[in-house]
Write a protein that holds these residues in place. Structure first.
Motif, mmCIF file in Angstrom:
data_model
loop_
_atom_site.group_PDB
_atom_site.id
_atom_site.type_symbol
_atom_site.label_atom_id
_atom_site.label_comp_id
_atom_site.label_asym_id
_atom_site.label_seq_id
_atom_site.Cartn_x
_atom_site.Cartn_y
_atom_site.Cartn_z
ATOM 1 N N VAL A 275 0.864 -1.178 0.000
ATOM 2 C CA VAL A 275 0.000 0.000 0.000
ATOM 3 C C VAL A 275 0.902 1.229 0.000
ATOM 4 O O VAL A 275 1.835 1.329 0.797
ATOM 5 C CB VAL A 275 -0.928 0.007 1.230
ATOM 6 C CG1 VAL A 275 -1.767 1.270 1.255
ATOM 7 C CG2 VAL A 275 -1.835 -1.220 1.217
ATOM 8 N N TRP A 276 0.596 2.159 -0.890
ATOM 9 C CA TRP A 276 1.433 3.343 -1.070
ATOM 10 C C TRP A 276 0.631 4.605 -0.762
ATOM 11 O O TRP A 276 -0.596 4.593 -0.739
ATOM 12 C CB TRP A 276 1.953 3.413 -2.514
ATOM 13 C CG TRP A 276 2.807 2.237 -2.901
ATOM 14 C CD1 TRP A 276 2.388 0.966 -3.140
ATOM 15 C CD2 TRP A 276 4.221 2.223 -3.064
ATOM 16 N NE1 TRP A 276 3.442 0.155 -3.457
ATOM 17 C CE2 TRP A 276 4.597 0.901 -3.422
ATOM 18 C CE3 TRP A 276 5.228 3.188 -2.963
ATOM 19 C CZ2 TRP A 276 5.906 0.533 -3.668
ATOM 20 C CZ3 TRP A 276 6.535 2.826 -3.220
ATOM 21 C CH2 TRP A 276 6.872 1.515 -3.560
ATOM 22 N N GLY A 277 1.362 5.703 -0.563
ATOM 23 C CA GLY A 277 0.708 6.988 -0.369
ATOM 24 C C GLY A 277 0.030 7.450 -1.644
ATOM 25 O O GLY A 277 0.476 7.143 -2.757
ATOM 26 N N GLY A 278 -1.056 8.197 -1.505
ATOM 27 C CA GLY A 278 -1.829 8.618 -2.665
ATOM 28 C C GLY A 278 -1.090 9.542 -3.610
ATOM 29 O O GLY A 278 -1.525 9.749 -4.744
ATOM 30 N N ARG A 279 0.035 10.088 -3.171
ATOM 31 C CA ARG A 279 0.796 11.013 -4.017
ATOM 32 C C ARG A 279 1.654 10.281 -5.051
ATOM 33 O O ARG A 279 2.040 10.857 -6.072
ATOM 34 C CB ARG A 279 1.688 11.877 -3.117
ATOM 35 C CG ARG A 279 2.417 12.987 -3.831
ATOM 36 C CD ARG A 279 3.232 13.808 -2.856
ATOM 37 N NE ARG A 279 3.960 14.878 -3.520
ATOM 38 C CZ ARG A 279 4.755 15.739 -2.898
ATOM 39 N NH1 ARG A 279 4.908 15.658 -1.578
ATOM 40 N NH2 ARG A 279 5.385 16.682 -3.566
ATOM 41 N N VAL A 280 1.941 9.007 -4.808
ATOM 42 C CA VAL A 280 2.850 8.256 -5.675
ATOM 43 C C VAL A 280 2.158 7.937 -6.999
ATOM 44 O O VAL A 280 0.975 7.580 -7.034
ATOM 45 C CB VAL A 280 3.301 6.951 -4.982
ATOM 46 C CG1 VAL A 280 4.320 6.215 -5.840
ATOM 47 C CG2 VAL A 280 3.883 7.262 -3.613
ATOM 48 N N LEU A 281 2.895 8.034 -8.094
ATOM 49 C CA LEU A 281 2.354 7.743 -9.418
ATOM 50 C C LEU A 281 2.140 6.247 -9.601
ATOM 51 O O LEU A 281 2.875 5.421 -9.044
ATOM 52 C CB LEU A 281 3.297 8.265 -10.503
ATOM 53 C CG LEU A 281 3.535 9.781 -10.534
ATOM 54 C CD1 LEU A 281 4.566 10.121 -11.600
ATOM 55 C CD2 LEU A 281 2.241 10.525 -10.785
ATOM 56 N N ASP A 282 1.151 5.897 -10.418
ATOM 57 C CA ASP A 282 0.866 4.486 -10.690
ATOM 58 C C ASP A 282 2.073 3.785 -11.318
ATOM 59 O O ASP A 282 2.351 2.615 -11.029
ATOM 60 C CB ASP A 282 -0.340 4.367 -11.631
ATOM 61 C CG ASP A 282 -1.623 4.858 -10.985
ATOM 62 O OD1 ASP A 282 -1.552 5.323 -9.831
ATOM 63 O OD2 ASP A 282 -2.686 4.779 -11.628
ATOM 64 N N LYS A 283 2.781 4.497 -12.169
ATOM 65 C CA LYS A 283 3.945 3.915 -12.839
ATOM 66 C C LYS A 283 5.023 3.529 -11.835
ATOM 67 O O LYS A 283 5.619 2.447 -11.918
ATOM 68 C CB LYS A 283 4.499 4.919 -13.854
ATOM 69 C CG LYS A 283 5.723 4.436 -14.610
ATOM 70 C CD LYS A 283 6.196 5.496 -15.596
ATOM 71 C CE LYS A 283 7.449 5.038 -16.333
ATOM 72 N NZ LYS A 283 7.921 6.071 -17.299
ATOM 73 N N VAL A 284 5.254 4.396 -10.861
ATOM 74 C CA VAL A 284 6.271 4.122 -9.838
ATOM 75 C C VAL A 284 5.854 2.925 -8.988
ATOM 76 O O VAL A 284 6.678 2.058 -8.658
ATOM 77 C CB VAL A 284 6.486 5.372 -8.959
ATOM 78 C CG1 VAL A 284 7.454 5.069 -7.817
ATOM 79 C CG2 VAL A 284 6.997 6.534 -9.798
ATOM 80 N N ILE A 285 4.577 2.858 -8.647
ATOM 81 C CA ILE A 285 4.090 1.732 -7.844
ATOM 82 C C ILE A 285 4.272 0.423 -8.602
ATOM 83 O O ILE A 285 4.701 -0.589 -8.034
ATOM 84 C CB ILE A 285 2.605 1.944 -7.479
ATOM 85 C CG1 ILE A 285 2.457 3.168 -6.575
ATOM 86 C CG2 ILE A 285 2.034 0.713 -6.793
ATOM 87 C CD1 ILE A 285 1.019 3.521 -6.255
ATOM 88 N N THR A 286 3.971 0.432 -9.895
ATOM 89 C CA THR A 286 4.113 -0.782 -10.707
ATOM 90 C C THR A 286 5.566 -1.244 -10.756
ATOM 91 O O THR A 286 5.860 -2.447 -10.694
ATOM 92 C CB THR A 286 3.595 -0.526 -12.132
ATOM 93 O OG1 THR A 286 2.253 -0.035 -12.060
ATOM 94 C CG2 THR A 286 3.614 -1.799 -12.952
ATOM 95 N N GLN A 287 6.484 -0.297 -10.827
ATOM 96 C CA GLN A 287 7.901 -0.645 -10.923
ATOM 97 C C GLN A 287 8.473 -1.146 -9.599
ATOM 98 O O GLN A 287 9.329 -2.036 -9.588
ATOM 99 C CB GLN A 287 8.697 0.578 -11.396
ATOM 100 C CG GLN A 287 8.413 0.985 -12.837
ATOM 101 C CD GLN A 287 9.081 2.294 -13.213
ATOM 102 O OE1 GLN A 287 9.473 3.077 -12.337
ATOM 103 N NE2 GLN A 287 9.214 2.541 -14.507
ATOM 104 N N LYS A 288 7.998 -0.590 -8.482
ATOM 105 C CA LYS A 288 8.622 -0.880 -7.195
ATOM 106 C C LYS A 288 7.809 -1.807 -6.287
ATOM 107 O O LYS A 288 8.268 -2.143 -5.198
ATOM 108 C CB LYS A 288 8.887 0.430 -6.448
ATOM 109 C CG LYS A 288 9.878 1.339 -7.161
ATOM 110 C CD LYS A 288 10.198 2.565 -6.325
ATOM 111 C CE LYS A 288 11.239 3.442 -7.004
ATOM 112 N NZ LYS A 288 11.593 4.637 -6.186
#
Length: 391
Positions: A275-288
């Motif tokens: 679960v990530w903070g709402g500020r993070v981009l979807d692309k970054v979440i997918t990569q990490k």
């Protein structure tokens, strides 16, 4: 014969101006007596006719009154019977309400109530999951301090909180257990369910995935592995300015947490982890997030898998016909991940509202935050229901 309607003799004499002859006057006088007798007899006849009509009408009214009395009596009897039956049913309901507590007994052998209170499709599934998890909870129970409730009731309470988003205060009012004890029960069961039920979220084997591929995918996307998307969960504002900054979503205009979800073409959830903070981009979440590690070399090389995304108009005035058609085909299939997200959040309403900070991360959380446990358990339980993708 109709009664004779007589005339006053004096009026007759005055009208015809009869002479003063005594003989004539006597005749007229005698006639007047006869006329008076006829008038009296006529009035008597009229009175007899009127009385007869009244008697007939009176008998008719008596008959109507008698029938009305019978009808009224029947209505009163029915009313008393209904009142007695209703009072008896109320007494039964009150006695049932007093004896049935807010626990597993409430959904006993009732699939409809089981689905409402727990989100599970049937009571038998509730029993199966309880038997699976019961040994792990029994190991954590201290012999010196027996549980306030039965283990099954605690399991029911945990599922009810996930399903209905009940506040601890609400559960306390229903169960007469303090809020602190309800919180302990919930988090104990949440830890066990997270550890054991996350095995229901399985990354599918490539060959089996192809064998079970729905017809709508086989024409254009026969080698599809996964459909991914992110969804956001509203949370309360943190006291920490840094946390507020990390979780504020420009898109939602609210503090949120963002979750990456992956589903198979069949509709089952195959990946939901961090679960990530709402500020993070979807692309970054997918990569990490570790999602790319799930895609094997065989998927990328042998089966020729690649990333498909809708076309954008960036740098263009408009899309070409081929891009429009391709985007339309993608949208028809990509909508399934939106439907699964909707199913997940509607089935477990705890993810639908604004989560309190205490359910995001507790001080005792070390490796896994509470919200990650909640999301994972909700996804695992959603996988136990039937698929929303038609095969």
């Amino acid at each position: 014969e109709e009664p004779f309607q007589g005339h006053n003799i004096q009026e007759t004499v005055e009208e015809h101006e009869i002479s003063d002859d005594p003989a004539v006057f006597r005749i007229v006088k005698d006639l007047s007596y006869e006329v008076c007798e006829l008038q009296a007899h006529n009035e008597f006849l009229l009175r007899d006719v009127h009385v007869a009509d009244l008697k007939t009408e009176n008998e008719s009214l008596k008959r109507q009154l008698h029938s009305c009395s019978q009808y009224t009596g029947a209505i009163q009897n029915a009313y008393y019977a209904c009142s007695t039956q209703h009072a008896a049913s109320l007494l039964v309901s009150l006695s049932t309400a007093k004896t049935t507590k807010f626990g597993a007994e409430l959904i006993l052998d009732n699939d409809e109530k089981t689905q409402f209170y727990t989100g599970l499709t049937s009571y038998s599934l509730f029993q199966t999951l309880f038997k699976l998890l019961k040994p792990f909870m029994e190991k954590r129970i201290s012999k010196k301090r027996p549980p306030l409730w039965s283990i099954k009731d605690e399991f029911f309470i945990t599922l009810s909180k996930l399903r209905l988003g009940l506040l601890y205060k609400d559960i306390t009012c229903r169960s007469n257990i303090s809020e602190s004890n309800v919180s302990k029960i919930f988090h104990k069961w949440l830890d066990i369910m997270y550890r054991e039920l996350r095995q229901l979220i399985v990354w599918p084997d490539g060959e089996k995935l192809y064998e079970t591929l729905p017809i709508q995918f086989k024409k254009h996307y026969f080698n599809v592995i996964s459909i991914i998307d992110c969804f956001e969960i509203f949370i309360e504002e943190s006291l920490s300015l840094e946390s507020r900054s990390c979780t504020y979503s420009q898109y939602k205009k609210h503090n949120t947490l963002k979750v990456l979800i992956s589903i198979a073409p069949t509709g089952s959830i195959t990946f939901i982890l961090n679960v990530w903070g709402g500020r993070v981009l979807d692309k970054v979440i997918t990569q990490k997030s570790g999602f790319l590690d799930k895609i094997s070399y065989d998927d990328l090389a042998i089966r020729g898998a690649y990333l498909e995304i809708p076309a954008f108009t960036r740098g263009k005035k408009q899309l070409s016909m081929a891009e429009v058609e391709k985007t339309r085909q993608l949208a028809r299939l990509r909508i399934h991940v939106k439907r699964v997200i909707g199913l997940l959040r509607n089935k477990y309403i705890i993810l639908h509202g604004v989560l309190p900070i205490t359910l995001v991360k507790r001080p005792s959380d070390t490796n896994v935050a509470t919200i990650e446990k909640v999301v994972t358990v909700a996804a695992a339980l959603t996988n136990t229901s039937s698929s929303i993708v038609f095969k």
